[in-house]
Motif scaffolding. Structure first.
Motif, mmCIF file in Angstrom:
data_model
loop_
_atom_site.group_PDB
_atom_site.id
_atom_site.type_symbol
_atom_site.label_atom_id
_atom_site.label_comp_id
_atom_site.label_asym_id
_atom_site.label_seq_id
_atom_site.Cartn_x
_atom_site.Cartn_y
_atom_site.Cartn_z
ATOM 1 N N ALA A 4 -2.738 -0.834 4.433
ATOM 2 C CA ALA A 4 -2.168 0.153 5.468
ATOM 3 C C ALA A 4 -0.823 -0.812 6.139
ATOM 4 C CB ALA A 4 -3.084 0.746 6.340
ATOM 5 N N ALA A 33 -6.507 6.597 3.702
ATOM 6 C CA ALA A 33 -5.904 8.086 4.059
ATOM 7 C C ALA A 33 -5.170 7.440 5.238
ATOM 8 C CB ALA A 33 -6.792 8.893 4.572
ATOM 9 N N ASN A 34 -5.172 6.345 6.004
ATOM 10 C CA ASN A 34 -4.524 5.929 7.033
ATOM 11 C C ASN A 34 -3.173 5.300 6.323
ATOM 12 O OD1 ASN A 34 -6.316 7.020 9.043
ATOM 13 N ND2 ASN A 34 -7.445 4.721 9.108
ATOM 14 N N GLY A 35 -3.115 4.451 5.433
ATOM 15 C CA GLY A 35 -2.127 3.824 4.777
ATOM 16 C C GLY A 35 -1.053 4.985 4.358
ATOM 17 N N MET A 37 -1.086 8.414 5.359
ATOM 18 C CA MET A 37 -0.534 9.193 6.471
ATOM 19 C C MET A 37 0.461 8.352 7.291
ATOM 20 S SD MET A 37 -0.634 12.205 7.177
ATOM 21 C CE MET A 37 -0.013 13.155 8.487
ATOM 22 N N ALA A 38 0.149 6.966 7.739
ATOM 23 C CA ALA A 38 0.989 6.445 8.665
ATOM 24 C C ALA A 38 2.345 5.988 8.192
ATOM 25 C CB ALA A 38 0.202 5.419 9.221
ATOM 26 N N GLY A 66 -7.032 11.390 1.867
ATOM 27 C CA GLY A 66 -5.891 11.037 1.597
ATOM 28 C C GLY A 66 -4.924 11.885 0.691
ATOM 29 N N ALA A 69 -3.666 14.351 3.112
ATOM 30 C CA ALA A 69 -2.625 13.706 4.035
ATOM 31 C C ALA A 69 -1.352 13.596 3.490
ATOM 32 C CB ALA A 69 -2.968 12.043 4.262
#
Length: 143
Positions: A4, A33-35, A37-38, A66, A69
């Motif tokens: 991420a 998913a964080n990578g 979305m962010a 993900g 997202a």
């Protein structure tokens, strides 16, 4: 592994007016998913982002969260993606179901989507993809 934090470092370049990158393969980089979305979603929605093909195969931790997202980006008018590789991500039926609203949206330009090796089963295909394919806004051709 890029992760991420690595994606976050790419975002300014993808949003830069001089960036001409059209194809980006981030496969097997454990973005999660964080990578997505962010980093990727805001970049894909930016007017200067020219990506038309994005490879996210083999993330393992991407899962249905993900996939969900990615939906805001795929539905965004500035998103130019026509090719998306989500193979080997453990999306399952829930991940496919999360993508359906984007596939049916008028702004979605996806014409090619790889969902191979995601353990979709009959439920994922029947509940997710089959209803989306005949929809007037769905542009998918090969799966």
């Amino acid at each position: 592994m890029l992760g991420a934090h690595g994606v976050a470092a790419l975002v300014p370049a993808l949003r830069h007016a001089q960036c001409r990158l059209a194809w980006l393969d981030l496969g097997f980089n454990e973005l999660g998913a964080n990578g997505v979305m962010a980093g990727l979603v805001p970049a894909l929605q930016h007017a200067h982002c020219r990506l038309t093909a994005l490879g996210l195969a083999g993330q393992r931790r991407l899962t249905a969260a993900g996939a969900a997202a990615l939906v805001p980006a795929l539905r965004h008018a500035q998103c130019r993606l026509t090719k998306l590789d989500l193979a080997r991500n453990g999306l399952g039926a829930q991940g496919v179901a999360a993508l359906v609203p984007a596939l049916r949206h008028a702004q979605c330009r996806l014409a090619w989507l790889d969902l191979g090796f995601n353990e979709l089963g009959a439920n994922g295909v029947m509940a997710g993809l089959v209803p989306a394919l005949p929809h007037a806004q769905c542009r998918l051709w090969p799966l």
